[in-house]
Design an enzyme around this catalytic site. Structure first.
Site, PDB file in Angstrom:
ATOM      1  N   ASP A  28       0.805  -1.223   0.000  1.00  0.00           N
ATOM      2  CA  ASP A  28       0.000   0.000   0.000  1.00  0.00           C
ATOM      3  C   ASP A  28       0.840   1.276   0.000  1.00  0.00           C
ATOM      4  OD1 ASP A  28       1.095  -0.313   2.478  1.00  0.00           O
ATOM      5  OD2 ASP A  28      -0.679   0.356   3.561  1.00  0.00           O
ATOM      6  N   TYR A  56      11.017   5.033   1.651  1.00  0.00           N
ATOM      7  CA  TYR A  56      11.822   3.968   2.255  1.00  0.00           C
ATOM      8  C   TYR A  56      13.282   3.993   1.774  1.00  0.00           C
ATOM      9  CZ  TYR A  56       8.098   1.287   4.592  1.00  0.00           C
ATOM     10  OH  TYR A  56       7.108   0.873   5.428  1.00  0.00           O
TER      11      TYR A  56
HETATM   12  C1  G6P Z   1       3.364   0.508   5.229  1.00  0.00           C
HETATM   13  C2  G6P Z   1       4.085  -0.535   4.431  1.00  0.00           C
HETATM   14  C3  G6P Z   1       3.825  -1.892   4.994  1.00  0.00           C
HETATM   15  C4  G6P Z   1       4.174  -1.931   6.461  1.00  0.00           C
HETATM   16  C5  G6P Z   1       3.436  -0.850   7.203  1.00  0.00           C
HETATM   17  C6  G6P Z   1       3.899  -0.797   8.634  1.00  0.00           C
HETATM   18  O1  G6P Z   1       1.999   0.368   5.064  1.00  0.00           O
HETATM   19  O2  G6P Z   1       3.724  -0.557   3.085  1.00  0.00           O
HETATM   20  O3  G6P Z   1       4.616  -2.810   4.285  1.00  0.00           O
HETATM   21  O4  G6P Z   1       3.830  -3.174   7.008  1.00  0.00           O
HETATM   22  O5  G6P Z   1       3.688   0.388   6.606  1.00  0.00           O
HETATM   23  O6  G6P Z   1       3.107   0.044   9.362  1.00  0.00           O
HETATM   24  P1  G6P Z   1       3.235   0.115  10.928  1.00  0.00           P
HETATM   25  O7  G6P Z   1       2.191   1.103  11.314  1.00  0.00           O
HETATM   26  O8  G6P Z   1       2.972  -1.268  11.461  1.00  0.00           O
HETATM   27  O9  G6P Z   1       4.622   0.576  11.242  1.00  0.00           O
HETATM   28 MN    MN Z   2       4.603  -2.447   2.139  1.00  0.00          MN
END
Ligand code: G6P
Ligand code: MN
Length: 438
Positions: free
Chosen positions: A169, A261
């Site tokens: 996403d 990223y």
């Molecule tokens: C984004 C990335 C995902 C990841 C997430 C983590 O959506 O695309 O790959 O898992 O961030 O989010 P969080 O809130 O768990 O740090």
């Molecule tokens: Mn991701």
């Protein structure tokens, strides 16, 4: 009517996904939701929350169940949404903290934390795909399990014919953040993007309404630091950070818009400087989302349901639903997807797993070929990363310590083989329950 199984049903992302499914019930008519998880308590909590949601939204006819039995979970289902996190947030904390304690980037998908998670995650996802082959071979798996490039590569090797779509996403979130901040409507955009998962660049963002590529003007705005991120998704610190990171990257490399990223690979020193090695994202999530969800289930269990579902779902669920309806109704929507390269990026090895635009319809994924070769800077970065990821997957299948060490050394957040070995040895110890023997 469709049967949807959520693998990793106990995840705090589940309510958002279900909300999106319900919001789109005309395009995605539903007969049953099954929550599959190996953690019975979390799954049971989520069952209560979803059952309450269904009731409240007038979907009492939808059957809801939770199970720890894969046969029950997958037999006869139409879609599997996989969001498993092998080892949970407890292990995510180690992925983040072990590298940090050696002065390296500590992140769940990038750097050595991502590689450690990858070694755990391959087993978990291969197991799910194996179950689906056995119990529901016609079903589509929509996969979000991280780290996506690594798990996709593993599945590609063991189950090359699996009916699985790998999606992230992040590009949606980046586009949404930019659009909201600078007054565009993302729905009008046809973006061109290439890279690996959590590792890529926009090369154009065509706006259908404005009839022009808006990327150059967005880069100018990013460089001018004219951001008002505070208005967006109030309270989500990570977005402000992401946004300012995109500005830093475009300032130095102003010909593309990066996935934020890339900060981990381009400016690891900056990232480390801003990290707290005793309190990482895993801690934030455990004390935030995880706790809230537990409390929500507790309230419902005790019949205290006033305003219990008041939380921000985000775009994540909608993205998954759009993919499912695209398959189901042959909608041919465009997404960024993680697919074997096979010429999509013409001057990159064909067996790399890349993230590029693709159309999704009744027959599955049709990736777009970029036609133009990518520049040496991006190609060089991607090649090193692809090689490192491939070595890691080799290490997993062959049980090879040597290859794991090569992968850890080649990871671009790592300055030397000595520290790579130290972190690897510590990760082996920490992941005894999860990794294959090396
Ligand atoms: C984004 C990335 C995902 C990841 C997430 C983590 O959506 O695309 O790959 O898992 O961030 O989010 P969080 O809130 O768990 O740090
Ligand atoms: Mn991701």
């Amino acid at each position: 009517k469709q049967i949807i199984t959520i693998a990793g049903g106990g995840s705090t992302y589940t309510p958002g996904i279900i909300q999106a499914v319900l919001n789109n019930s005309e395009r995605l008519p539903l007969s049953e939701i099954r929550l599959y998880d190996i953690d019975a308590q979390r799954n049971e909590d989520m069952y209560l929350i979803i059952q309450y949601m269904l009731e409240k939204e007038g979907f009492s006819d939808v059957v809801i169940s939770s199970t720890e039995d894969p046969e029950v979970a997958f037999t006869g289902c139409d879609f599997i949404f996989s969001q498993i996190r092998v080892g949970g947030l407890k292990m995510r904390e180690k992925d983040e903290k072990i590298p940090l304690s050696h002065g390296l980037v500590g992140q769940e998908t990038c750097g050595l934390g991502g590689f450690a998670y990858g070694m755990r995650s391959m087993s978990g996802l291969l197991e799910i795909v194996g179950y689906v082959q056995k119990y529901a071979p016609e079903a589509w798996i929509l996969n979000y399990t991280n780290p996506e490039s690594i798990v996709s590569e593993a599945v590609r090797r063991r189950y090359p014919k699996a009916k699985m779509i790998n999606a992230c996403d992040m590009t949606i979130s980046i586009e949404e953040t930019i659009a909201i901040n600078y007054g565009y409507d993302r729905k009008n955009w046809i973006p061109t993007y290439y890279g690996l998962n959590h590792f890529g660049w926009y090369t154009a963002i065509y706006d259908k309404k404005l009839k022009r590529d808006v990327m150059p003007e967005i880069i100018e705005k990013l460089n001018g630091q004219e951001m008002q991120v505070a208005d967006f998704n109030a309270g989500d610190q990570t977005w402000q950070e992401a946004f300012s990171m995109m500005s830093v990257i475009t300032k130095n490399f102003p010909q593309n818009i990066p996935n934020n990223y890339l900060e981990y690979y381009l400016y690891p020193d900056m990232v480390i400087e801003h990290s707290d090695k005793n309190y990482t994202r895993a801690n934030m999530v455990m004390e935030g989302r995880e706790k809230n969800t537990k409390e929500m289930a507790k309230k419902i269990r005790n019949g205290v349901t006033k305003d219990v579902l008041n939380f921000n779902f985000g775009e994540h669920g909608q993205y998954i639903v759009d993919m499912a309806t695209s398959l189901l109704n042959d909608e041919r929507r465009r997404f960024m997807l993680i697919v074997p390269n096979q010429g999509a990026i013409p001057n990159l090895r064909p067996d790399a797993v890349v993230e590029v635009p693709a159309y999704v319809g009744a027959t599955g994924v049709e990736p777009i070929s970029l036609r133009e070769p990518i520049c040496d800077f991006h190609k060089g970065m991607m090649e090193a990363q692809v090689a490192a990821e491939k070595l890691l997957v080799d290490a997993y299948f062959e049980g090879s310590y040597q290859k794991a060490l090569q992968a850890f050394t080649l990871n671009q957040t790592v300055p030397n083989a000595r520290v790579a070995k130290k972190v690897l040895d510590e990760m082996i110890e920490a992941n005894k329950e999860y990794w294959p023997e090396l």
